[in-house]
Enzyme design. Structure first.
Site, PDB file in Angstrom:
ATOM      1  N   CYS A   1       3.844   8.434   0.636  1.00  0.00           N
ATOM      2  CA  CYS A   1       3.900   7.650   1.872  1.00  0.00           C
ATOM      3  C   CYS A   1       4.085   6.205   1.426  1.00  0.00           C
ATOM      4  O   CYS A   1       3.266   5.668   0.677  1.00  0.00           O
ATOM      5  CB  CYS A   1       2.601   7.804   2.667  1.00  0.00           C
TER       6      CYS A   1
ATOM      7  N   GLU B   1       0.842  -1.196   0.000  1.00  0.00           N
ATOM      8  CA  GLU B   1       0.000   0.000   0.000  1.00  0.00           C
ATOM      9  C   GLU B   1       0.879   1.248   0.000  1.00  0.00           C
ATOM     10  O   GLU B   1       1.827   1.355   0.781  1.00  0.00           O
ATOM     11  CB  GLU B   1      -0.843  -0.056   1.280  1.00  0.00           C
TER      12      GLU B   1
ATOM     13  N   CYS C   1      -3.399   4.372   7.183  1.00  0.00           N
ATOM     14  CA  CYS C   1      -2.899   3.283   8.025  1.00  0.00           C
ATOM     15  C   CYS C   1      -3.321   1.863   7.643  1.00  0.00           C
ATOM     16  O   CYS C   1      -3.900   1.134   8.451  1.00  0.00           O
ATOM     17  CB  CYS C   1      -3.296   3.527   9.473  1.00  0.00           C
TER      18      CYS C   1
ATOM     19  N   CYS D   1      -3.903  -0.350  15.214  1.00  0.00           N
ATOM     20  CA  CYS D   1      -3.432  -0.237  13.829  1.00  0.00           C
ATOM     21  C   CYS D   1      -4.020  -1.333  12.944  1.00  0.00           C
ATOM     22  O   CYS D   1      -4.019  -2.512  13.318  1.00  0.00           O
ATOM     23  CB  CYS D   1      -1.910  -0.311  13.822  1.00  0.00           C
TER      24      CYS D   1
ATOM     25  N   CYS E   1       3.147  -6.441   9.203  1.00  0.00           N
ATOM     26  CA  CYS E   1       3.931  -5.878  10.306  1.00  0.00           C
ATOM     27  C   CYS E   1       3.883  -6.829  11.497  1.00  0.00           C
ATOM     28  O   CYS E   1       2.885  -7.512  11.713  1.00  0.00           O
ATOM     29  CB  CYS E   1       3.348  -4.520  10.702  1.00  0.00           C
TER      30      CYS E   1
ATOM     31  N   CYS F   1       0.676  -3.241  17.277  1.00  0.00           N
ATOM     32  CA  CYS F   1      -0.003  -2.106  17.929  1.00  0.00           C
ATOM     33  C   CYS F   1      -1.515  -2.316  17.818  1.00  0.00           C
ATOM     34  O   CYS F   1      -2.030  -2.610  16.736  1.00  0.00           O
ATOM     35  CB  CYS F   1       0.396  -0.785  17.270  1.00  0.00           C
TER      36      CYS F   1
HETATM   37  N1  SAH Z   1       5.777   1.127  12.121  1.00  0.00           N
HETATM   38  C1  SAH Z   1       6.000   2.526  12.000  1.00  0.00           C
HETATM   39  C2  SAH Z   1       5.452   3.132  10.723  1.00  0.00           C
HETATM   40  C3  SAH Z   1       4.093   2.735  10.273  1.00  0.00           C
HETATM   41  S1  SAH Z   1       2.692   3.363  11.126  1.00  0.00           S
HETATM   42  C4  SAH Z   1       5.502   3.261  13.224  1.00  0.00           C
HETATM   43  O1  SAH Z   1       4.938   2.625  14.099  1.00  0.00           O
HETATM   44  O2  SAH Z   1       5.727   4.463  13.333  1.00  0.00           O
HETATM   45  C5  SAH Z   1       2.645   5.077  10.763  1.00  0.00           C
HETATM   46  C6  SAH Z   1       1.972   5.900  11.834  1.00  0.00           C
HETATM   47  O3  SAH Z   1       0.558   5.684  11.858  1.00  0.00           O
HETATM   48  C7  SAH Z   1       2.457   5.573  13.237  1.00  0.00           C
HETATM   49  O4  SAH Z   1       2.616   6.735  13.989  1.00  0.00           O
HETATM   50  C8  SAH Z   1       1.315   4.754  13.763  1.00  0.00           C
HETATM   51  O5  SAH Z   1       1.316   4.701  15.155  1.00  0.00           O
HETATM   52  C9  SAH Z   1       0.134   5.479  13.178  1.00  0.00           C
HETATM   53  N2  SAH Z   1      -1.116   4.759  13.204  1.00  0.00           N
HETATM   54  C10 SAH Z   1      -1.340   3.443  13.090  1.00  0.00           C
HETATM   55  N3  SAH Z   1      -2.648   3.152  13.193  1.00  0.00           N
HETATM   56  C11 SAH Z   1      -3.276   4.328  13.361  1.00  0.00           C
HETATM   57  C12 SAH Z   1      -4.625   4.708  13.515  1.00  0.00           C
HETATM   58  N4  SAH Z   1      -5.601   3.806  13.529  1.00  0.00           N
HETATM   59  N5  SAH Z   1      -4.899   6.026  13.667  1.00  0.00           N
HETATM   60  C13 SAH Z   1      -3.921   6.954  13.657  1.00  0.00           C
HETATM   61  N6  SAH Z   1      -2.617   6.662  13.509  1.00  0.00           N
HETATM   62  C14 SAH Z   1      -2.297   5.359  13.371  1.00  0.00           C
END
Ligand code: SAH
Length: 346
Positions: free
Chosen positions: A106, A93, A334, A120, A113, A117
């Protein structure tokens, strides 16, 4: 792209010249091929190469061009979301955003992954494999050529944890900066990590002045560990030490990303703990109302709550911005598009 073939975008210009020589071609052919692949062209379009050469090359190598599996354009702001097909049944993506100062990509760093988290969408689909440097470049080149534009800024904030794919990402960063290639300046690149502290320290020594973004999301260890399992391995003190090292070695301001989740990390107590944690580091905080992802149960905050949290941080002298959300109508946020494609939704 057939991934059994070697991807020419994985090679630097010097490496490509050596490769051409090893294949029995003149080294200047390396320069010619390099120009073509950065224009997103396949072998049959490389008109200044002999036909036999194109034929024999295509049997062993791939030009790195990624096939567009799906493309969605936002009617709200023109943001374009891509799902690229890697040729081995996987989907990557990527997003193209237009700002006043030009185009930003982006890009994803992995297929899936491992970090888990809980808020996410990417984490919900598990991990499949790392992306190669050429597959990271291929996303940018694919979006450049599909739109006839020149991307000048890149954020490594798509699917995957870039520092969990360390060597490939560092090579990608070197390649992206090449004057003969994409010529994107390090200062226009941001890398976002959930906080692999040891890799942040390593990155500080690479002499790559990119912007480091830390997905912080909670200033309290016990709570951060619940929403971000990585915190159990690298707790906040370790993470902040690593950020300090990065900051001092690179002289770059750190960005802390903070996705506000209603009732989870949006209280006054969270704001004051956050200030305590990052005070003293040259940094700025990027507030993001969390994107609601189905089955996570997390609820986003309204504009007022974001402003309130912002004011609490600013009162203590922290620089704060609120992230503008682009492409809301096309699941640009995301990892949601890949997730819906994998789940067979339209
Ligand atoms: N793994 C890396 C990069 C990918 S995620 C990281 O964790 O930074 C990119 C950004 O999107 C990160 O800040 C992540 O925490 C955020 N993110 C993921 N899911 C999200 C969501 N549902 N709403 C807002 N931000 C989100």
């Amino acid at each position: 792209m057939d991934t059994r073939l070697r991807n020419l975008l994985d090679y630097s210009l010097d490496e490509l010249k050596v490769l051409m020589k090893a294949e029995g071609f003149a080294p200047f052919r390396g320069e010619q091929v390099y120009k073509w692949i950065y224009q997103g062209r396949d072998f049959d379009e490389m008109t200044n190469l002999p036909k036999e050469m194109r034929q024999s090359m295509s049997e062993k190598f791939s030009s790195g061009k990624l096939k567009i599996f799906k493309k969605l354009t936002s009617e709200l702001d023109g943001t374009i979301k891509y799902l690229f097909d890697t040729g081995d049944g996987n989907l990557i993506e990527s997003v193209l955003m237009k700002y006043k100062y030009g185009y930003t990509a982006c890009i994803s760093s992995q297929v899936g992954c491992k970090m888990g988290c809980t808020f996410c969408a990417s984490a919900k689909c598990g991990f499949i494999r790392d992306l190669t440097p050429g597959e990271c470049l291929g996303q940018i080149i694919g979006m450049n050529t599909d739109n006839g534009v020149t991307i000048t800024r890149v954020v490594i904030m798509g699917i995957g944890e870039p520092l969990d794919n360390y060597d490939n990402i560092v090579k990608f960063l070197h390649l992206i900066n090449d004057k003969e290639g994409l010529n994107i300046s390090y200062r226009n690149i941001s890398l976002s990590t959930c906080g692999l502290a040891d890799k942040i320290v390593r990155l500080a020594d690479e002499n790559l002045p990119i912007t480091l973004c830390i997905s912080l999301h909670n200033p309290i260890d016990e709570q951060r560990s619940v929403i971000m399992p990585v915190n159990r391995k690298y707790a906040l003190d370790k993470l902040l030490d690593a950020c300090n090292i990065y900051r001092l070695r690179t002289n770059r301001r750190i960005t802390f990303e903070y996705a506000l989740i209603k009732g989870v990390n949006d209280s006054q107590e969270h704001a004051s703990r956050l200030v305590k944690l990052i005070r003293g580091i040259l940094c700025h905080v990027n507030l993001i109302p969390v994107n609601e992802v189905s089955d996570t149960g997390f609820v986003t905050v309204d504009r007022e709550a974001v402003e309130r949290f912002k004011a609490l941080l600013e009162k203590d002298g922290i620089n704060v911005t609120i992230r503008r959300s682009l492409g809301r109508d096309i699941e640009a946020a995301c990892g949601q598009l890949r997730r819906s494609a994998i789940n067979g939704e339209e």
